[in-house]
Design a protein around this motif. Structure first.
Motif, PDB file in Angstrom:
ATOM      1  N   VAL A  11      38.349  57.832  32.300  1.00 45.28           N
ATOM      2  CA  VAL A  11      39.523  56.961  32.291  1.00 45.28           C
ATOM      3  C   VAL A  11      40.798  57.785  32.178  1.00 45.28           C
ATOM      4  O   VAL A  11      41.814  57.483  32.831  1.00 45.28           O
ATOM      5  CB  VAL A  11      39.414  55.933  31.148  1.00 45.28           C
ATOM      6  CG1 VAL A  11      40.736  55.187  30.969  1.00 45.28           C
ATOM      7  CG2 VAL A  11      38.290  54.943  31.437  1.00 45.28           C
ATOM      8  N   LYS A  12      40.792  58.838  31.352  1.00 44.29           N
ATOM      9  CA  LYS A  12      41.969  59.702  31.241  1.00 44.29           C
ATOM     10  C   LYS A  12      42.318  60.326  32.592  1.00 44.29           C
ATOM     11  O   LYS A  12      43.497  60.419  32.949  1.00 44.29           O
ATOM     12  CB  LYS A  12      41.726  60.800  30.213  1.00 44.29           C
ATOM     13  CG  LYS A  12      41.790  60.344  28.772  1.00 44.29           C
ATOM     14  CD  LYS A  12      41.610  61.534  27.830  1.00 44.29           C
ATOM     15  CE  LYS A  12      41.717  61.108  26.375  1.00 44.29           C
ATOM     16  NZ  LYS A  12      41.521  62.258  25.454  1.00 44.29           N
ATOM     17  N   ALA A  13      41.313  60.751  33.334  1.00 44.38           N
ATOM     18  CA  ALA A  13      41.572  61.340  34.656  1.00 44.38           C
ATOM     19  C   ALA A  13      42.172  60.304  35.600  1.00 44.38           C
ATOM     20  O   ALA A  13      43.107  60.612  36.371  1.00 44.38           O
ATOM     21  CB  ALA A  13      40.270  61.902  35.231  1.00 44.38           C
ATOM     22  N   ILE A  14      41.654  59.079  35.548  1.00 46.57           N
ATOM     23  CA  ILE A  14      42.208  58.008  36.388  1.00 46.57           C
ATOM     24  C   ILE A  14      43.656  57.725  35.985  1.00 46.57           C
ATOM     25  O   ILE A  14      44.533  57.551  36.842  1.00 46.57           O
ATOM     26  CB  ILE A  14      41.347  56.736  36.270  1.00 46.57           C
ATOM     27  CG1 ILE A  14      39.968  56.970  36.902  1.00 46.57           C
ATOM     28  CG2 ILE A  14      42.044  55.550  36.946  1.00 46.57           C
ATOM     29  CD1 ILE A  14      38.976  55.852  36.640  1.00 46.57           C
ATOM     30  N   GLN A  15      43.928  57.688  34.682  1.00 45.44           N
ATOM     31  CA  GLN A  15      45.293  57.442  34.203  1.00 45.44           C
ATOM     32  C   GLN A  15      46.250  58.522  34.699  1.00 45.44           C
ATOM     33  O   GLN A  15      47.343  58.215  35.201  1.00 45.44           O
ATOM     34  CB  GLN A  15      45.306  57.401  32.673  1.00 45.44           C
ATOM     35  CG  GLN A  15      44.602  56.190  32.070  1.00 45.44           C
ATOM     36  CD  GLN A  15      44.505  56.287  30.564  1.00 45.44           C
ATOM     37  OE1 GLN A  15      44.595  57.375  29.984  1.00 45.44           O
ATOM     38  NE2 GLN A  15      44.320  55.147  29.900  1.00 45.44           N
ATOM     39  N   ALA A 126      53.104  49.170  39.705  1.00 47.08           N
ATOM     40  CA  ALA A 126      52.995  50.122  38.603  1.00 47.08           C
ATOM     41  C   ALA A 126      52.714  49.401  37.283  1.00 47.08           C
ATOM     42  O   ALA A 126      51.900  49.855  36.468  1.00 47.08           O
ATOM     43  CB  ALA A 126      54.273  50.948  38.502  1.00 47.08           C
ATOM     44  N   ALA A 127      53.386  48.258  37.070  1.00 44.78           N
ATOM     45  CA  ALA A 127      53.138  47.482  35.849  1.00 44.78           C
ATOM     46  C   ALA A 127      51.696  46.998  35.804  1.00 44.78           C
ATOM     47  O   ALA A 127      51.053  47.006  34.736  1.00 44.78           O
ATOM     48  CB  ALA A 127      54.104  46.301  35.774  1.00 44.78           C
ATOM     49  N   ARG A 128      51.165  46.568  36.940  1.00 43.57           N
ATOM     50  CA  ARG A 128      49.771  46.105  36.993  1.00 43.57           C
ATOM     51  C   ARG A 128      48.804  47.267  36.748  1.00 43.57           C
ATOM     52  O   ARG A 128      47.785  47.105  36.052  1.00 43.57           O
ATOM     53  CB  ARG A 128      49.500  45.444  38.342  1.00 43.57           C
ATOM     54  CG  ARG A 128      48.065  45.003  38.568  1.00 43.57           C
ATOM     55  CD  ARG A 128      47.607  43.950  37.556  1.00 43.57           C
ATOM     56  NE  ARG A 128      46.188  43.651  37.737  1.00 43.57           N
ATOM     57  CZ  ARG A 128      45.732  42.632  38.442  1.00 43.57           C
ATOM     58  NH1 ARG A 128      46.575  41.793  39.037  1.00 43.57           N
ATOM     59  NH2 ARG A 128      44.433  42.429  38.573  1.00 43.57           N
ATOM     60  N   VAL A 129      49.091  48.453  37.291  1.00 48.63           N
ATOM     61  CA  VAL A 129      48.235  49.617  37.077  1.00 48.63           C
ATOM     62  C   VAL A 129      48.182  49.973  35.593  1.00 48.63           C
ATOM     63  O   VAL A 129      47.114  50.255  35.038  1.00 48.63           O
ATOM     64  CB  VAL A 129      48.735  50.817  37.904  1.00 48.63           C
ATOM     65  CG1 VAL A 129      48.031  52.100  37.486  1.00 48.63           C
ATOM     66  CG2 VAL A 129      48.515  50.563  39.392  1.00 48.63           C
ATOM     67  N   VAL A 130      49.342  49.950  34.933  1.00 48.01           N
ATOM     68  CA  VAL A 130      49.375  50.242  33.499  1.00 48.01           C
ATOM     69  C   VAL A 130      48.580  49.197  32.729  1.00 48.01           C
ATOM     70  O   VAL A 130      47.842  49.520  31.794  1.00 48.01           O
ATOM     71  CB  VAL A 130      50.839  50.319  33.005  1.00 48.01           C
ATOM     72  CG1 VAL A 130      50.904  50.348  31.482  1.00 48.01           C
ATOM     73  CG2 VAL A 130      51.518  51.556  33.576  1.00 48.01           C
ATOM     74  N   ARG A 131      48.710  47.936  33.105  1.00 45.94           N
ATOM     75  CA  ARG A 131      47.938  46.866  32.458  1.00 45.94           C
ATOM     76  C   ARG A 131      46.439  47.077  32.685  1.00 45.94           C
ATOM     77  O   ARG A 131      45.621  46.850  31.778  1.00 45.94           O
ATOM     78  CB  ARG A 131      48.375  45.515  33.022  1.00 45.94           C
ATOM     79  CG  ARG A 131      47.600  44.307  32.473  1.00 45.94           C
ATOM     80  CD  ARG A 131      47.893  44.112  30.997  1.00 45.94           C
ATOM     81  NE  ARG A 131      47.176  43.002  30.417  1.00 45.94           N
ATOM     82  CZ  ARG A 131      47.719  41.809  30.170  1.00 45.94           C
ATOM     83  NH1 ARG A 131      48.972  41.572  30.484  1.00 45.94           N
ATOM     84  NH2 ARG A 131      47.014  40.863  29.594  1.00 45.94           N
ATOM     85  N   ASP A 132      46.068  47.517  33.873  1.00 43.51           N
ATOM     86  CA  ASP A 132      44.655  47.647  34.217  1.00 43.51           C
ATOM     87  C   ASP A 132      43.969  48.822  33.529  1.00 43.51           C
ATOM     88  O   ASP A 132      42.776  48.747  33.204  1.00 43.51           O
ATOM     89  CB  ASP A 132      44.497  47.811  35.734  1.00 43.51           C
ATOM     90  CG  ASP A 132      44.666  46.494  36.488  1.00 43.51           C
ATOM     91  OD1 ASP A 132      44.665  45.431  35.834  1.00 43.51           O
ATOM     92  OD2 ASP A 132      44.804  46.535  37.720  1.00 43.51           O
ATOM     93  N   TRP A 133      44.697  49.938  33.322  1.00 48.93           N
ATOM     94  CA  TRP A 133      44.034  51.174  32.916  1.00 48.93           C
ATOM     95  C   TRP A 133      44.416  51.691  31.528  1.00 48.93           C
ATOM     96  O   TRP A 133      43.829  52.663  31.064  1.00 48.93           O
ATOM     97  CB  TRP A 133      44.293  52.262  33.949  1.00 48.93           C
ATOM     98  CG  TRP A 133      43.477  52.061  35.200  1.00 48.93           C
ATOM     99  CD1 TRP A 133      43.929  51.715  36.438  1.00 48.93           C
ATOM    100  CD2 TRP A 133      42.054  52.184  35.316  1.00 48.93           C
ATOM    101  NE1 TRP A 133      42.881  51.605  37.324  1.00 48.93           N
ATOM    102  CE2 TRP A 133      41.717  51.888  36.661  1.00 48.93           C
ATOM    103  CE3 TRP A 133      41.033  52.510  34.422  1.00 48.93           C
ATOM    104  CZ2 TRP A 133      40.407  51.919  37.121  1.00 48.93           C
ATOM    105  CZ3 TRP A 133      39.727  52.532  34.886  1.00 48.93           C
ATOM    106  CH2 TRP A 133      39.428  52.243  36.227  1.00 48.93           C
TER     107      TRP A 133
END
Length: 440
Positions: A11-15, A126-133
């Motif tokens: 998950v850190k790598a995806i973030q 970008a807001a959705r990506v932050v919410r997702d991950w």
């Protein structure tokens, strides 16, 4: 005391990968929208455009960008950030390349409208990506990273685009930037994955949802319905976010579009001095984006609710920005005025970052893109009005002081909007409805 769940190495790598690509795409979007303004004299000379025609072209992007927010949020929530941002990058980069082939005002206007439509998914995505991950306690810092992209792009735009114009001409400048954007679209489409496309473990799912109170409907993967989207407008929180971002973005664009003119016309500074003086506030703006993101995470970590960790500092930054804009309008010293503008841009960018961070914790999971897009719509209506209203005021009064007072008043309006209307997260309940707000 239960230890908070930490993200796994995967998950850190995806973030990290997602934030890096969002930072790059956000910077490119800002550079692309600035290209016309920087090439303004050459384009007017080559195409024989009047100043009023150029003003029309400069505003075409902003109106198209603002209006496109309304449908794009629903599309993000239905189809996910991967394909929406990929499509957006392809559309806006193609439009940027088209600008290198235009021969008149109408063609240029069409290209700029398409550019605005294409760029519309960038920040809601970008807001959705932050919410997702990201877990709720980590979303502020992540938001600060993607928010500073616009000011990073502003800082890079002048030297990069000037170098391209001097070496290749303004037409090739547009084409080169278009090709660069298409390459980023390829990277995002290939490497970014929505959570549904990754076989996550139970612990990884638990990390992503940690810190949130969700209903069964929110945990469902069904796309947002039309009834749910319309229901967002029944929430005072939605109204507060839209009105608040209107005020924030109006003042941000007042400075983005008129800062050099203010320093030259009101402060009687030479062009040479304006060059370095105008760069100082943008440095503070980047610092504001980064520091505000980590501030809200720190407040939440110290025990403040997710709502108040956004609402309280946003109000404080907006009230301070109001005072600093008034100082910039009234002080006789150029040095103090530049310091006040720098502080105002720090506060304004900090408040904008917090506003985007609020989206990721106040919206239902299936409505993150929609709520972010609604907020951005309100903001860019303000952003589109700021250059026009400021220009008319200065033309009628011969001074920037009344225009700055208008900006200060809208900062105060934004603070009041957050204080009285943003009351807590919006929750989706059963039977496809939007529930009464829950204050936290």
């Amino acid at each position: 005391m239960i230890e908070p769940i930490e993200p796994s190495p995967r998950v850190k790598a995806i973030q990290r990968g997602a934030l890096t690509m969002l930072l790059i795409s956000g910077a490119i979007s800002t550079i692309d929208r600035a290209a016309l303004a920087l090439a303004n004299p050459l384009i007017r000379h080559d195409l024989g455009l009047s100043i009023s025609e150029m003003g029309f072209l400069l505003s075409a992007f902003l109106w198209a960008y603002a209006l496109s927010q309304l449908p794009v949020g629903v599309l993000i929530d239905r189809f996910g950030p991967r394909w929406l941002l990929t499509c957006g990058l392809v559309i806006w980069s193609s439009a940027q390349g088209m600008c290198g082939f235009v021969n008149g005002t109408l063609q240029f206007a069409i290209a700029r409208v398409i550019l605005g439509v294409g760029e519309a998914p960038q920040f809601p995505t970008a807001a959705r990506v932050v919410r997702d991950w990201f877990a709720a306690r980590h979303r502020g810092g992540a938001t600060g990273v993607f928010m500073c992209a616009s000011y990073l792009g502003t800082g890079l735009a002048a030297p990069l685009l000037t170098a391209l114009m001097l070496n290749f001409g303004w037409r090739d400048m547009f084409i080169i930037m278009g090709v660069l954007g298409l390459l980023v679209a390829l990277l995002w489409g290939v490497f970014y994955k929505d959570p549904a496309q990754v076989p996550l473990s139970d612990r990884e799912h638990a990390y992503r949802q940690s810190g949130e109170v969700t209903t069964r409907s929110q945990r469902a993967v069904a796309p947002i319905s039309g009834k749910q989207w319309r229901g967002l407008f029944k929430s005072p929180t939605t109204v507060g976010l839209i009105v608040g971002f209107f005020g924030m973005t109006y003042v941000n664009w007042l400075f983005n579009s008129w800062l050099p003119g203010y320093l030259q016309m009101e402060r009687h500074m030479s062009i040479a001095r304006v060059g370095w003086a105008a760069a100082i506030p943008y440095t503070f703006a980047v610092a504001g984006a980064l520091s505000a993101g980590y501030l809200v995470d720190l407040l939440a970590k110290r025990g403040m609710s997710l709502t108040n960790s956004r609402k309280v500092p946003a109000c404080a930054f907006l009230l301070l920005e109001t005072a600093l804009v008034v100082v910039a309008a009234l002080v006789p010293s150029n040095t103090v005025a530049i310091a006040a503008v720098s502080g105002a841009m720090f506060c304004g960018t900090a408040a904008s970052t917090i506003a985007w961070s609020a989206i990721s914790v106040l919206s239902p999971a299936i409505c993150t893109g929609s709520l972010g897009a609604l907020q951005n719509f309100g903001g860019y209506v303000g952003g589109a009005l700021a250059p026009i209203v400021t220009g008319l005021i200065v033309q009628q009064t011969g001074s920037f002081v009344p225009a700055l007072f208008v900006g200060a008043g809208l900062c105060l309006l934004a603070a009041c909007s957050y204080l009285f209307l943003v009351r807590g997260p919006i929750t989706v309940v059963e039977k496809d409805a939007i529930a009464t707000l829950q204050t936290t």
